[in-house]
Design an enzyme around this catalytic site. Structure first.
Site, PDB file in Angstrom:
ATOM      1  CG  HIS A   1      -1.944  -1.032   1.287  1.00 47.72           C
ATOM      2  ND1 HIS A   1      -3.223  -0.858   0.821  1.00 47.72           N
ATOM      3  CD2 HIS A   1      -1.884  -2.304   1.752  1.00 47.72           C
ATOM      4  CE1 HIS A   1      -3.909  -1.964   1.013  1.00 47.72           C
ATOM      5  NE2 HIS A   1      -3.120  -2.862   1.572  1.00 47.72           N
TER       6      HIS A   1
ATOM      7  CE  LYS B   1      -1.704  10.636   3.057  1.00 42.71           C
ATOM      8  NZ  LYS B   1      -2.565   9.834   2.156  1.00 42.71           N
TER       9      LYS B   1
ATOM     10  CB  THR C   1      -9.877   5.070  -0.540  1.00 48.40           C
ATOM     11  OG1 THR C   1      -9.217   5.462   0.672  1.00 48.40           O
ATOM     12  CG2 THR C   1      -9.308   3.763  -1.039  1.00 48.40           C
TER      13      THR C   1
ATOM     14  CE  LYS D   1     -13.608   6.278   1.618  1.00 54.49           C
ATOM     15  NZ  LYS D   1     -12.636   6.387   2.748  1.00 54.49           N
TER      16      LYS D   1
ATOM     17  CE  LYS E   1      -6.006  13.950   0.390  1.00 53.05           C
ATOM     18  NZ  LYS E   1      -6.065  12.800  -0.491  1.00 53.05           N
ATOM     19  NE  ARG E   2      -2.924  10.119  10.220  1.00 55.43           N
ATOM     20  CZ  ARG E   2      -2.448   9.221  11.118  1.00 55.43           C
ATOM     21  NH1 ARG E   2      -3.077   8.063  11.281  1.00 55.43           N
ATOM     22  NH2 ARG E   2      -1.371   9.442  11.822  1.00 55.43           N
TER      23      ARG E   2
HETATM   24  C1  26W Z   1       4.525   0.904   9.820  1.00 51.04           C
HETATM   25  C2  26W Z   1       3.618   2.062   9.920  1.00 51.04           C
HETATM   26  C3  26W Z   1       2.669   2.100   8.762  1.00 51.04           C
HETATM   27  C4  26W Z   1       1.297   2.020   9.002  1.00 51.04           C
HETATM   28  C5  26W Z   1       0.421   2.074   7.925  1.00 51.04           C
HETATM   29  C6  26W Z   1       3.162   2.219   7.489  1.00 51.04           C
HETATM   30  C7  26W Z   1       2.266   2.258   6.400  1.00 51.04           C
HETATM   31  C8  26W Z   1       0.926   2.172   6.652  1.00 51.04           C
HETATM   32  C9  26W Z   1      -0.074   2.173   5.528  1.00 51.04           C
HETATM   33  C10 26W Z   1       0.405   1.348   4.406  1.00 51.04           C
HETATM   34  C11 26W Z   1      -0.290   3.531   5.062  1.00 51.04           C
HETATM   35  C12 26W Z   1      -1.570   3.623   4.255  1.00 51.04           C
HETATM   36  O1  26W Z   1      -2.619   3.731   4.819  1.00 51.04           O
HETATM   37  N1  26W Z   1      -1.417   3.608   2.927  1.00 51.04           N
HETATM   38  C13 26W Z   1      -2.533   4.000   2.116  1.00 51.04           C
HETATM   39  O2  26W Z   1      -3.258   2.822   1.739  1.00 51.04           O
HETATM   40  C14 26W Z   1      -4.424   3.169   0.985  1.00 51.04           C
HETATM   41  C15 26W Z   1      -5.212   1.894   0.742  1.00 51.04           C
HETATM   42  O3  26W Z   1      -4.601   1.114  -0.231  1.00 51.04           O
HETATM   43  C16 26W Z   1      -4.053   3.900  -0.316  1.00 51.04           C
HETATM   44  O4  26W Z   1      -5.232   4.260  -0.977  1.00 51.04           O
HETATM   45  C17 26W Z   1      -3.208   5.125  -0.013  1.00 51.04           C
HETATM   46  O5  26W Z   1      -2.754   5.691  -1.210  1.00 51.04           O
HETATM   47  C18 26W Z   1      -2.026   4.748   0.867  1.00 51.04           C
HETATM   48  O6  26W Z   1      -1.287   5.888   1.293  1.00 51.04           O
END
Ligand code: 26W
Length: 783
Positions: free
Chosen positions: A330, A525, A627, A631, A519-520
């Site tokens: 992701h 971003k 995502t 929406k 978004k975060r």
């Molecule tokens: C290790 C800490 C950590 C926690 C969460 C690293 C990375 C993440 C996630 C992968 C971050 C995340 O939420 N990525 C997002 O995933 C969405 C679902 O596929 C995508 O639509 C977003 O573009 C992506 O940033």
């Protein structure tokens, strides 16, 4: 159950000695949830029975951002109307449940995607259950103090959790070096739309085998008496609030192993109960999807169990595991790709680390045996290197399928992040473009637009087949239809406006354009670029270089990881820009800024339907998919965005002429990378200089924290860990402003802007997570 709705009153009477009128929101929630849980009980059990008969899939995720369940579950059971009527008959209303907490068991995109996937699977009849962690505290609650983000703990179950069933009898032990904890499952029903199929989300809670050491207590060693209890409960106590850097924490390793071990034991246990200790057919009965690398240890755990508990050889066990697991990536952010310290890992999980060594050995042997063609990629694909465990390499080597979450993202995985794997295993790579569930993100959050679409379509079949909206294209030039479409948007904006006035104390007139970035908070971003655009417009209005500007409200929603200092600085900056603009009588009739507090799923359900412009402005090549963009598209907001992630597919579906795309493409960024000089742009553009100087010339006040100066120098000088303007804000500034001002300029014209908005809605069918889930089921899980 007598007149079934009466049951709600009976519960209120029995559990709280209350009637509907006098019940609190939490008590009403408890009663309604208990009533629904009773009604779905048979179907839930039957669904489970049915799924035991065939191949099934499991979604392993450290995060499930489910939000509030009550409204969605009433909707799925098609009971919203009758329950609301029943309450109204007794002087209450479902809107009282707006107080109910979100289950914020996730950070952002990855966690919410998992929740949308479960909803879609249950709705399309796909046998997919979720496995995760029942965090006692979800994602922190965000408050602003003097514009700075403050975090408070999110005790989401303090009023109970009526949607979960504790399954004591199915608890299992999870063994760490020097500690064994009890993993107790809590099951949540995942109700498919219509209530025909109900899947399960099983979340594990960590508890001590022995709750309380009486002997120690007797010795007045009170803390010690509960030390084991606390150490055990620590594992599922709180969600890690980082969504882009792993922080390398020991407890995080324990959390990942805890739920993976419990989940694999659960699946193996049920398999043996049903089929005996024969694993030859295991992979043809179960498919497991790894939601990013966070659950990767599950591969080694399955091998451990097959070897140590069932006496299989490493080789046999590895083959079964590889055929069972599949991995979704992701993110391409280097800091988000988990690499655990080997010694730390070994100190927590000695046996698992031994097995990971065996896997790494097998991989290097296999690559060597493949001749130079393969061997040359060994180093890049090694699982164990530089004293670390590369979890992405372990996930790829231990899986049968690897996918990205949008077309461009999967290409970047193939040609860059995982290129060595693609060279030796091209066949395992495929794309699965994300989606979102139209139940929550259209029917639930925008009933007004939903009934209009149903009217136009002559049926509500779109609720389970969103592609049907495509047939409404013929209305794109129907002024009456556009007029009503716009009127509905206005209603949603009025609803949001009064909510924001109540919650944030800021007035956003509903006839302003609602330009929304939710978004975060992350530098890639580029919320900072959005902030720069507002300063540019502010200065342009002040010096009259911008004329006949359509009044616009700039709305932000974003949480920053608590340790992400620069992200928190950007939040402060936007709040300061808000203070400057909103209090300036010369401009606050034309522009307003609002950064909502505690942006979460429930807030998104109010912001998404009310957004006119969807800000998706990440640097090309950084946002895996997104995502939120889908929406806002579904709810009739054209995208103001870069050629990145799923924006590209949104433009393919809706038409580039119906969106506002700007900025450097991935290849432009690659070309500019080595010669890029933001200082030169700063020096050659008074427009940009005025904006950046506002961060340090006193126009904006950071309370002497220095964060604004740090932000400015991150753009002009860079920092020890990155080059100046690493996300190319100044490179894209001009084209961003051109696109943004063009969108704002077109807003007033129905036949232009509303037509674009309407076409985004009716061409959003592809972005239903029903489509995505069907692709996973057919292409990867084979269920
Ligand atoms: C290790 C800490 C950590 C926690 C969460 C690293 C990375 C993440 C996630 C992968 C971050 C995340 O939420 N990525 C997002 O995933 C969405 C679902 O596929 C995508 O639509 C977003 O573009 C992506 O940033």
């Amino acid at each position: 159950m007598g007149n079934h709705l009466e049951f709600i009153s009976e519960i209120l009477a029995s559990d709280f000695q209350k009637d509907i009128k006098s019940a609190t929101a939490q008590e009403l929630h408890q009663a309604i949830a208990t009533y629904i849980m009773a009604k779905l009980s048979d179907t839930w059990r039957e669904s489970e029975e049915k799924q035991r008969k065939g191949k099934r899939a499991f979604y392993f995720s450290a995060e499930f951002l489910v939000g509030r369940a009550v409204y969605n579950n009433l909707l799925a059971m098609k009971m919203t109307g009758e329950v609301n009527e029943y309450l109204r008959g007794a002087g209450a209303d479902l809107s009282a449940l707006e107080e109910i907490e979100d289950a914020a068991l996730g950070n952002g995109g990855l966690g919410r995607l998992a929740a949308c996937f479960l909803d879609s699977a249950a709705t399309v009849g796909c046998p997919l259950d979720g496995y995760g962690i029942r965090y006692k505290y979800g994602l922190f609650e965000q408050k602003f103090e003097d514009g700075f983000q403050m975090e408070c703990c999110d005790n989401w179950t303090r009023f109970g959790d009526p949607w979960s069933v504790r399954r004591e009898a199915e608890a299992v032990d999870v063994v760490f070096a020097g500690q064994t904890v009890r993993a107790v499952p809590y099951d949540m029903p995942i109700i498919g739309y219509g209530g025909e199929q109900i899947n399960t989300l099983r979340l594990w809670q960590s508890e001590a085998p022995v709750d309380f050491d009486f002997a120690l207590f007797n010795d007045q060693k009170y803390d010690l008496a509960v030390r084991e209890k606390n150490r055990a409960e620590d594992i599922s106590r709180v969600l890690y609030p980082n969504d882009s850097s792993d922080g390398g924490k020991r407890l995080r390793i324990r959390q990942q192993y805890f739920f993976c071990s419990a989940s694999v034991q659960d699946i193996v246990g049920k398999h043996v109960a049903q089929h005996g200790p024969d694993f030859g057919n295991f992979a043809s009965l179960y498919a497991v999807q790894l939601n990013d690398t966070h659950p990767t240890v599950a591969i080694a755990e399955l091998i451990r169990i097959l070897m140590d508990d069932y006496g299989m050889s490493f080789e046999e066990s590895f083959v079964v595991a590889k055929k069972t697991f599949n991995y979704t990536n992701h993110t391409v952010m280097a800091e988000a790709l988990e690499k655990w310290d080997l010694r730390l890992y070994k100190s927590e999980l000695p046996r698992i680390t031994e097995i990971i060594r065996l896997i790494d050995k097998r991989m290097t042997n296999e690559f060597k045996a493949g001749g130079t063609e393969t061997a040359q990629h060994t180093a890049a694909c090694r699982i164990l290197k530089n004293g670390q465990i590369n979890m992405a390499n372990l996930a790829v080597y231990g899986s049968s399928a690897v996918n990205g979450v949008a077309g461009i993202h999967t290409e970047i995985l193939k040609n860059d992040v995982l290129k060595d794997w693609y060279a030796v295993r091209p066949q395992v790579f495929r794309n699965k473009t994300n989606g979102v569930t139209q139940r929550r993100w259209l029917l639930l959050c925008n009933p007004e637009l939903s009934s209009f679409l149903t009217k136009l379509l002559g049926s509500d079949a779109w609720i389970t087949d969103l592609a049907l909206l495509g047939s409404l294209e013929k209305y794109a030039d129907d002024p009456e239809v556009l007029k009503e479409f716009r009127a509905i948007k206005h209603v949603k904006k009025e609803q949001l406006s009064s909510y924001i006035e109540e919650k944030e104390g800021i007035v956003l007139p509903a006839d302003f354009i609602f330009d929304v970035q939710i978004k975060r908070l992350h530098e890639y971003k580029r919320q900072l670029l959005n902030a720069f655009s507002i300063l540019d417009i502010y200065f342009g209005l002040k010096d009259k270089s911008i004329r006949d500007f359509t009044p616009t409200a700039f709305v932000f929603g974003a949480k920053a990881a608590p340790g992400y200092v620069r992200a928190k600085g950007i939040i402060k900056l936007i709040n300061e820009i808000g203070r400057l603009v909103n209090s300036d009588p010369e401009v606050n009739g034309l522009i307003r800024v609002c950064f909502v507090q505690n942006y979460n799923v429930s807030y998104a359900e109010k912001l998404v339907p009310a957004s006119d412009l969807s800000e998706q402005i990440s640097t090309a090549g950084t946002e895996a998919a997104g995502t939120g963009n889908m929406k806002q598209m579904m709810n009739g907001a054209p995208t103001l965005g870069t050629y990145d992630g799923a924006n590209i597919e949104i433009v393919e579906e809706a038409g580039i002429e119906n969106n506002y795309i700007f900025g450097a493409r991935v290849e432009d960024i690659a070309a500019a990378k080595d010669t890029y000089d933001p200082m030169k742009i700063y020096k050659s553009s008074r427009r940009i200089a005025r904006i950046l100087d506002a961060l340090t010339d006193g126009t904006l006040d950071d309370g002497d924290t220095g964060v604004f100066a740090e932000l400015k120098s991150s753009i002009l000088e860079g920092a020890s860990w990155h080059k100046p303007d690493q996300y190319f804000l100044l490179l894209d500034f001009e084209s961003y402003m051109e696109a943004k001002l063009r969108a704002i300029g077109e807003y007033g014209d129905d036949a232009v802007f509303t037509r674009k908005a309407f076409l985004n809605t009716v061409r959003s069918g592809y972005f239903s997570s029903d489509r995505t889930i069907r692709e996973y089921a057919e292409d990867i899980w084979k269920v």
